[in-house]
Design a protein around this motif. Structure first.
Motif, PDB file in Angstrom:
ATOM      1  N   VAL A  12       0.717  -1.547   0.108  1.00 59.83           N
ATOM      2  CA  VAL A  12       0.173  -0.422  -0.328  1.00 59.83           C
ATOM      3  C   VAL A  12       0.991   1.211   0.079  1.00 59.83           C
ATOM      4  O   VAL A  12       0.125   2.157  -0.457  1.00 59.83           O
ATOM      5  CB  VAL A  12      -0.765  -0.167   0.946  1.00 59.83           C
ATOM      6  N   SER A  13       2.056   1.369   0.581  1.00 61.13           N
ATOM      7  CA  SER A  13       2.403   2.493   0.964  1.00 61.13           C
ATOM      8  C   SER A  13       3.239   2.418  -0.135  1.00 61.13           C
ATOM      9  O   SER A  13       3.556   3.313  -1.137  1.00 61.13           O
ATOM     10  CB  SER A  13       3.755   1.784   1.563  1.00 61.13           C
ATOM     11  N   GLY A  14       3.753   1.688  -1.286  1.00 61.03           N
ATOM     12  CA  GLY A  14       4.274   1.571  -2.210  1.00 61.03           C
ATOM     13  C   GLY A  14       3.614   2.365  -3.860  1.00 61.03           C
ATOM     14  O   GLY A  14       3.977   3.141  -4.265  1.00 61.03           O
ATOM     15  N   LEU A  15       2.517   1.757  -3.722  1.00 59.66           N
ATOM     16  CA  LEU A  15       1.308   2.386  -4.512  1.00 59.66           C
ATOM     17  C   LEU A  15       1.515   3.497  -4.602  1.00 59.66           C
ATOM     18  O   LEU A  15       1.201   4.420  -4.802  1.00 59.66           O
ATOM     19  CB  LEU A  15       0.326   1.285  -3.714  1.00 59.66           C
ATOM     20  N   MET A  16       0.714   4.069  -2.739  1.00 60.62           N
ATOM     21  CA  MET A  16       0.974   5.669  -2.200  1.00 60.62           C
ATOM     22  C   MET A  16       1.555   7.003  -2.321  1.00 60.62           C
ATOM     23  O   MET A  16       1.308   7.168  -3.099  1.00 60.62           O
ATOM     24  CB  MET A  16       0.512   5.676  -0.675  1.00 60.62           C
ATOM     25  N   ALA A  17       2.845   6.196  -2.304  1.00 65.46           N
ATOM     26  CA  ALA A  17       4.254   6.603  -3.078  1.00 65.46           C
ATOM     27  C   ALA A  17       3.615   8.181  -4.688  1.00 65.46           C
ATOM     28  O   ALA A  17       4.249   9.420  -3.803  1.00 65.46           O
ATOM     29  CB  ALA A  17       5.190   6.076  -2.240  1.00 65.46           C
ATOM     30  N   PRO A  18       3.914   7.457  -5.523  1.00 67.22           N
ATOM     31  CA  PRO A  18       3.390   8.127  -6.092  1.00 67.22           C
ATOM     32  C   PRO A  18       1.790   9.192  -6.920  1.00 67.22           C
ATOM     33  O   PRO A  18       2.528   9.831  -7.046  1.00 67.22           O
ATOM     34  CB  PRO A  18       3.599   7.405  -7.546  1.00 67.22           C
ATOM     35  N   LEU A  19       0.859   8.385  -5.814  1.00 69.83           N
ATOM     36  CA  LEU A  19      -0.113   9.726  -5.609  1.00 69.83           C
ATOM     37  C   LEU A  19       0.434  10.833  -4.860  1.00 69.83           C
ATOM     38  O   LEU A  19       0.181  11.707  -4.993  1.00 69.83           O
ATOM     39  CB  LEU A  19      -1.712   8.240  -5.278  1.00 69.83           C
ATOM     40  N   CYS A  20       0.755  10.509  -3.524  1.00 71.83           N
ATOM     41  CA  CYS A  20       1.462  11.778  -3.285  1.00 71.83           C
ATOM     42  C   CYS A  20       1.825  12.743  -3.379  1.00 71.83           C
ATOM     43  O   CYS A  20       2.126  14.106  -3.896  1.00 71.83           O
ATOM     44  CB  CYS A  20       2.093  11.210  -1.893  1.00 71.83           C
ATOM     45  N   ALA A  21       3.032  12.039  -4.550  1.00 71.86           N
ATOM     46  CA  ALA A  21       4.377  12.816  -5.180  1.00 71.86           C
ATOM     47  C   ALA A  21       3.125  13.562  -6.558  1.00 71.86           C
ATOM     48  O   ALA A  21       4.011  15.134  -6.415  1.00 71.86           O
ATOM     49  CB  ALA A  21       5.212  12.238  -6.084  1.00 71.86           C
ATOM     50  N   LEU A  22       2.517  13.375  -6.531  1.00 74.44           N
ATOM     51  CA  LEU A  22       1.971  14.083  -7.442  1.00 74.44           C
ATOM     52  C   LEU A  22       0.374  15.152  -6.969  1.00 74.44           C
ATOM     53  O   LEU A  22      -0.258  15.576  -7.570  1.00 74.44           O
ATOM     54  CB  LEU A  22       0.804  13.245  -9.290  1.00 74.44           C
ATOM     55  N   ASN A  23       0.796  15.009  -5.284  1.00 73.58           N
ATOM     56  CA  ASN A  23      -0.950  15.474  -4.642  1.00 73.58           C
ATOM     57  C   ASN A  23      -2.109  15.353  -4.953  1.00 73.58           C
ATOM     58  O   ASN A  23      -2.759  15.647  -4.081  1.00 73.58           O
ATOM     59  CB  ASN A  23      -0.146  17.276  -5.070  1.00 73.58           C
ATOM     60  N   ILE A  24      -1.708  13.167  -5.401  1.00 74.43           N
ATOM     61  CA  ILE A  24      -3.630  12.810  -5.884  1.00 74.43           C
ATOM     62  C   ILE A  24      -4.078  13.026  -3.916  1.00 74.43           C
ATOM     63  O   ILE A  24      -5.073  12.886  -3.570  1.00 74.43           O
ATOM     64  CB  ILE A  24      -3.566  12.644  -6.732  1.00 74.43           C
ATOM     65  N   VAL A  25      -3.487  12.424  -4.163  1.00 75.25           N
ATOM     66  CA  VAL A  25      -3.293  11.924  -2.354  1.00 75.25           C
ATOM     67  C   VAL A  25      -2.121  12.290  -1.359  1.00 75.25           C
ATOM     68  O   VAL A  25      -1.055  12.547  -1.582  1.00 75.25           O
ATOM     69  CB  VAL A  25      -2.832  10.079  -1.868  1.00 75.25           C
ATOM     70  N   LEU A  26      -2.454  13.223   0.013  1.00 74.27           N
ATOM     71  CA  LEU A  26      -2.303  13.676   0.675  1.00 74.27           C
ATOM     72  C   LEU A  26      -2.026  12.946   1.931  1.00 74.27           C
ATOM     73  O   LEU A  26      -2.971  12.544   2.306  1.00 74.27           O
ATOM     74  CB  LEU A  26      -3.087  15.575   0.644  1.00 74.27           C
ATOM     75  N   ARG A  27      -0.795  13.402   2.906  1.00 77.96           N
ATOM     76  CA  ARG A  27      -0.541  12.824   3.525  1.00 77.96           C
ATOM     77  C   ARG A  27      -0.557  13.984   4.724  1.00 77.96           C
ATOM     78  O   ARG A  27       0.492  15.072   4.805  1.00 77.96           O
ATOM     79  CB  ARG A  27       0.844  12.616   4.133  1.00 77.96           C
ATOM     80  N   PRO A  28      -1.419  13.851   6.192  1.00 74.51           N
ATOM     81  CA  PRO A  28      -1.777  15.223   7.293  1.00 74.51           C
ATOM     82  C   PRO A  28      -0.482  15.253   7.594  1.00 74.51           C
ATOM     83  O   PRO A  28       0.708  14.821   7.816  1.00 74.51           O
ATOM     84  CB  PRO A  28      -2.724  14.600   7.901  1.00 74.51           C
ATOM     85  N   ARG A  29       0.486  16.868   7.752  1.00 76.81           N
ATOM     86  CA  ARG A  29       1.603  16.965   8.864  1.00 76.81           C
ATOM     87  C   ARG A  29       1.704  15.471   9.823  1.00 76.81           C
ATOM     88  O   ARG A  29       0.765  15.135  10.542  1.00 76.81           O
ATOM     89  CB  ARG A  29       1.540  18.267   9.235  1.00 76.81           C
TER      90      ARG A  29
END
Length: 93
Positions: A12-29
């Motif tokens: 899951v983390s590996g799949l989320m990383a590219p989405l986070c890099a594009l700001n499609i998925v955001l991680r709270p502070r």
């Protein structure tokens, strides 16, 4: 998510990383999150009604201009992306 989809948390983390890099998925502070939490960027989310979507988009654009929310980092296409073959596999989670 890992348990729901039957994969490892690392997957899951590996799949989320590219989405986070594009700001499609955001991680709270770090001070705002409990464990690994994610949220969709408001411009990529689904809304109940067109009116709710328009209100959310207006608010989101104001937050982006104020610097409170990052903008999406979507790629610029210099040509039309290739058309997919066959029917898309759209499933609601």
């Amino acid at each position: 998510m890992a348990a729901e989809y039957g994969v490892t948390p690392q997957a899951v983390s590996g799949l989320m990383a590219p989405l986070c890099a594009l700001n499609i998925v955001l991680r709270p502070r770090s001070e705002e999150r409990n464990g690994n939490s994610y949220r969709l960027h408001p411009l990529a989310a689904k809304y109940e009604t067109p009116e709710a979507m328009e209100a959310a988009f207006r608010d989101t654009l104001a937050r982006i201009q104020a610097g409170d929310l990052p903008n999406l980092k979507l790629p610029t296409y210099h040509q039309t992306p290739p058309a997919p073959t066959g029917r898309p596999k759209l499933q609601v989670a």
